[in-house]
Design an enzyme around this catalytic site. Structure first.
Site, short mmCIF file in Angstrom:
data_model
loop_
_atom_site.label_atom_id
_atom_site.label_comp_id
_atom_site.label_asym_id
_atom_site.label_seq_id
_atom_site.Cartn_x
_atom_site.Cartn_y
_atom_site.Cartn_z
N GLY A 23 0.83 -1.21 0.00
CA GLY A 23 0.00 0.00 0.00
C GLY A 23 0.86 1.25 0.00
O GLY A 23 0.63 2.17 0.78
N ALA A 24 1.84 1.28 -0.92
CA ALA A 24 2.85 2.35 -0.86
C ALA A 24 2.54 3.55 -1.75
O ALA A 24 3.34 4.47 -1.83
CB ALA A 24 4.22 1.77 -1.23
N ARG A 39 0.21 5.85 -1.44
CA ARG A 39 -0.27 7.08 -0.79
C ARG A 39 -0.18 6.94 0.73
O ARG A 39 0.11 5.85 1.25
CB ARG A 39 -1.71 7.40 -1.23
CG ARG A 39 -2.68 6.25 -1.05
CD ARG A 39 -3.92 6.43 -1.94
NE ARG A 39 -4.79 5.28 -1.86
CZ ARG A 39 -5.81 5.16 -1.03
NH1 ARG A 39 -6.09 6.14 -0.19
NH2 ARG A 39 -6.55 4.07 -1.03
N VAL A 49 -2.94 -7.83 -1.15
CA VAL A 49 -2.19 -8.51 -0.08
C VAL A 49 -2.99 -9.64 0.57
O VAL A 49 -2.41 -10.50 1.23
CB VAL A 49 -1.71 -7.53 1.02
CG1 VAL A 49 -0.67 -6.56 0.49
CG2 VAL A 49 -2.86 -6.81 1.68
N ASN A 80 1.80 -2.44 5.54
CA ASN A 80 1.10 -1.17 5.76
C ASN A 80 -0.33 -1.19 5.22
O ASN A 80 -1.19 -0.46 5.73
CB ASN A 80 1.90 -0.05 5.09
CG ASN A 80 1.10 1.23 4.95
OD1 ASN A 80 0.89 1.95 5.93
ND2 ASN A 80 0.62 1.51 3.74
N SER A 95 -2.42 0.08 15.09
CA SER A 95 -3.12 1.34 15.34
C SER A 95 -3.42 1.48 16.83
O SER A 95 -3.56 0.47 17.54
CB SER A 95 -4.46 1.33 14.58
OG SER A 95 -5.28 2.38 15.03
N TYR A 104 -12.00 -3.22 12.48
CA TYR A 104 -10.67 -2.60 12.37
C TYR A 104 -9.87 -2.84 13.66
O TYR A 104 -8.68 -3.18 13.61
CB TYR A 104 -10.87 -1.10 12.11
CG TYR A 104 -9.62 -0.32 11.84
CD1 TYR A 104 -9.00 -0.37 10.59
CD2 TYR A 104 -9.06 0.51 12.82
CE1 TYR A 104 -7.85 0.38 10.33
CE2 TYR A 104 -7.92 1.25 12.57
CZ TYR A 104 -7.32 1.20 11.33
OH TYR A 104 -6.20 1.94 11.08
N ALA A 134 -10.24 -5.26 15.80
CA ALA A 134 -9.87 -6.68 15.88
C ALA A 134 -8.68 -6.97 14.97
O ALA A 134 -7.75 -7.68 15.35
CB ALA A 134 -11.07 -7.55 15.50
N LYS A 186 -6.37 -4.82 13.96
CA LYS A 186 -5.15 -4.16 14.44
C LYS A 186 -4.65 -4.78 15.74
O LYS A 186 -3.44 -4.81 16.00
CB LYS A 186 -5.40 -2.66 14.60
CG LYS A 186 -5.69 -1.95 13.27
CD LYS A 186 -4.58 -2.15 12.26
CE LYS A 186 -4.71 -1.27 11.03
NZ LYS A 186 -3.66 -1.53 10.04
P1 NAP Z 1 -4.78 5.20 2.98
O1 NAP Z 1 -4.25 6.55 2.60
O2 NAP Z 1 -6.23 4.91 2.86
O3 NAP Z 1 -3.95 4.11 2.18
C1 NAP Z 1 -4.24 2.75 2.31
C2 NAP Z 1 -3.28 1.99 1.42
O4 NAP Z 1 -3.57 0.60 1.55
C3 NAP Z 1 -3.46 2.35 -0.05
O5 NAP Z 1 -2.17 2.54 -0.58
C4 NAP Z 1 -4.12 1.11 -0.66
O6 NAP Z 1 -3.67 0.81 -1.97
C5 NAP Z 1 -3.59 0.01 0.26
N1 NAP Z 1 -4.46 -1.16 0.23
C6 NAP Z 1 -5.73 -1.28 0.67
N2 NAP Z 1 -6.16 -2.54 0.48
C7 NAP Z 1 -5.14 -3.22 -0.13
C8 NAP Z 1 -4.97 -4.55 -0.57
N3 NAP Z 1 -5.94 -5.46 -0.43
N4 NAP Z 1 -3.78 -4.89 -1.13
C9 NAP Z 1 -2.78 -3.98 -1.28
N5 NAP Z 1 -2.88 -2.71 -0.85
C10 NAP Z 1 -4.05 -2.34 -0.29
O7 NAP Z 1 -4.43 4.86 4.48
P2 NAP Z 1 -3.29 5.32 5.49
O8 NAP Z 1 -3.91 6.23 6.44
O9 NAP Z 1 -2.04 5.69 4.78
O10 NAP Z 1 -3.09 3.93 6.26
C11 NAP Z 1 -1.99 3.08 6.09
C12 NAP Z 1 -1.97 2.09 7.22
O11 NAP Z 1 -1.88 2.79 8.46
C13 NAP Z 1 -3.25 1.25 7.33
O12 NAP Z 1 -2.93 -0.06 7.72
C14 NAP Z 1 -4.03 1.95 8.42
O13 NAP Z 1 -4.93 1.09 9.06
C15 NAP Z 1 -2.91 2.38 9.33
N6 NAP Z 1 -3.26 3.47 10.23
C16 NAP Z 1 -3.71 4.66 9.74
C17 NAP Z 1 -4.05 5.68 10.62
C18 NAP Z 1 -4.55 7.02 10.16
O14 NAP Z 1 -5.00 7.80 11.01
N7 NAP Z 1 -4.53 7.33 8.87
C19 NAP Z 1 -3.92 5.46 12.00
C20 NAP Z 1 -3.46 4.25 12.47
C21 NAP Z 1 -3.13 3.26 11.57
P3 NAP Z 1 -4.38 1.39 -3.32
O15 NAP Z 1 -4.48 2.88 -3.13
O16 NAP Z 1 -3.43 1.00 -4.39
O17 NAP Z 1 -5.71 0.71 -3.44
#
Ligand code: NAP
Length: 255
Positions: free
Chosen positions: A20-21, A23, A72, A98, A150, A163, A165, A167
């Protein structure tokens, strides 16, 4: 002294796969690892253009990259994705699990599909990707896996039972894998971010944002780069004696 400090953060000669790199936190992580000297395999599921643009950008700074599409949560796609990445860059020595999604709703109203999809992406995805790279790391007697959990996995959250569960599951997975792979020199850790400014949190209702800011001692959300720098630290020799750890990067929200 400065040189020594720089050296322990260096990742030259390392090959990283970030899921998920394209964005958000994943993109910032790919950039941070590249800046430290690693070659980077950029995984995406649907954001093809953004991935290619990131690869071009890193390539123009002399970083070796490869873009690998794949879900993934799908075992065959993960196998192919790791195969393509390793053929292009060599054996993977750093894996950042990620990729993650949200499908929020109260548990009593949540569909089985929304429950399963969130678990499959975060938890099964991390299991499949780790399995696909761990054999190589064990043979090489070294490597680092970093899982993106998270604060919600540590505390729970109404409306996010799936979510939370997933994490929380990642935390148990991290600690178990750390025990299994430690004797072979492979370190497994997790970060537990609070709220980060990405697409995932862009649609939070104003009143919820206010509530989060009130409960966060540092009084602001994180930037993706603030999570990425801790991931890069965990991947580096500076963290050589850290395994099985879950590092909160949450501005104090989880205290
Ligand atoms: P985001 O901007 O929504 O990005 C999510 C990424 O995951 C996207 O690059 C997406 O790829 C990829 N993805 C989703 N489903 C996928 C799959 N089945 N296979 C491969 N890639 C997949 O989210 P983010 O905020 O950067 O979050 C990244 C991580 O941090 C997540 O695990 C999230 O739970 C965790 N996190 C985020 C926060 C927050 O506040 N933002 C807080 C705690 C933890 P595509 O765009 O190519 O579909």
């Amino acid at each position: 002294m400065e040189t020594e400090t720089n050296n322990i953060h260096r990742l030259s000669g390392q090959v990283a796969l970030v899921t998920g790199a394209a964005r958000g936190i994943g993109k910032a992580t790919a950039e941070a690892l590249a800046l430290a000297g690693a070659d980077v395999a950029i995984n995406y599921q649907s954001s093809r253009e953004a991935s290619e643009s990131l690869a071009r950008d890193l390539g123009s700074r002399g970083v070796r990259t490869v873009v690998v599409q794949g879900d993934v949560a799908d075992a065959d796609q993960v196998k192919t994705m790791v195969g393509v990445a390793e053929e292009a860059l060599g054996p993977i020595t750093i894996l950042v699990n990620n990729a993650g999604i949200t499908r929020d709703g109260l548990a009593m109203r949540m569909s089985v599909e929304d429950f399963d999809e969130v678990i499959a992406t975060s938890l099964r995805g991390a299991f499949l990707c780790s399995k696909a790279v761990a054999r190589g790391m064990m043979k090489a007697r070294g490597g680092a896996i970093i899982n993106v959990s998270s604060v919600i996995g540590r505390r729970g959250n109404a409306g996010q039972a799936n979510y939370a569960a997933a994490k929380a599951g990642l935390i148990g997975f991290t600690k178990s894998l750390a025990r299994e792979l430690g004797p072979r020199g492979v370190r497994v850790n997790a970060v537990a971010p609070g709220y980060v400014v990405t697409d995932m949190t862009a649609e939070l209702p104003e009143n919820m944002k206010e509530q989060i800011l009130k409960s966060t001692p540092l009084g602001r959300l994180a930037s993706p780069e603030e999570i990425a720098s801790v991931i890069a630290f965990l991947a580096s020799p500076a963290a050589a004696y850290i395994t099985g750890a879950v590092i909160p990067v949450d501005g104090g929200l989880g205290i």
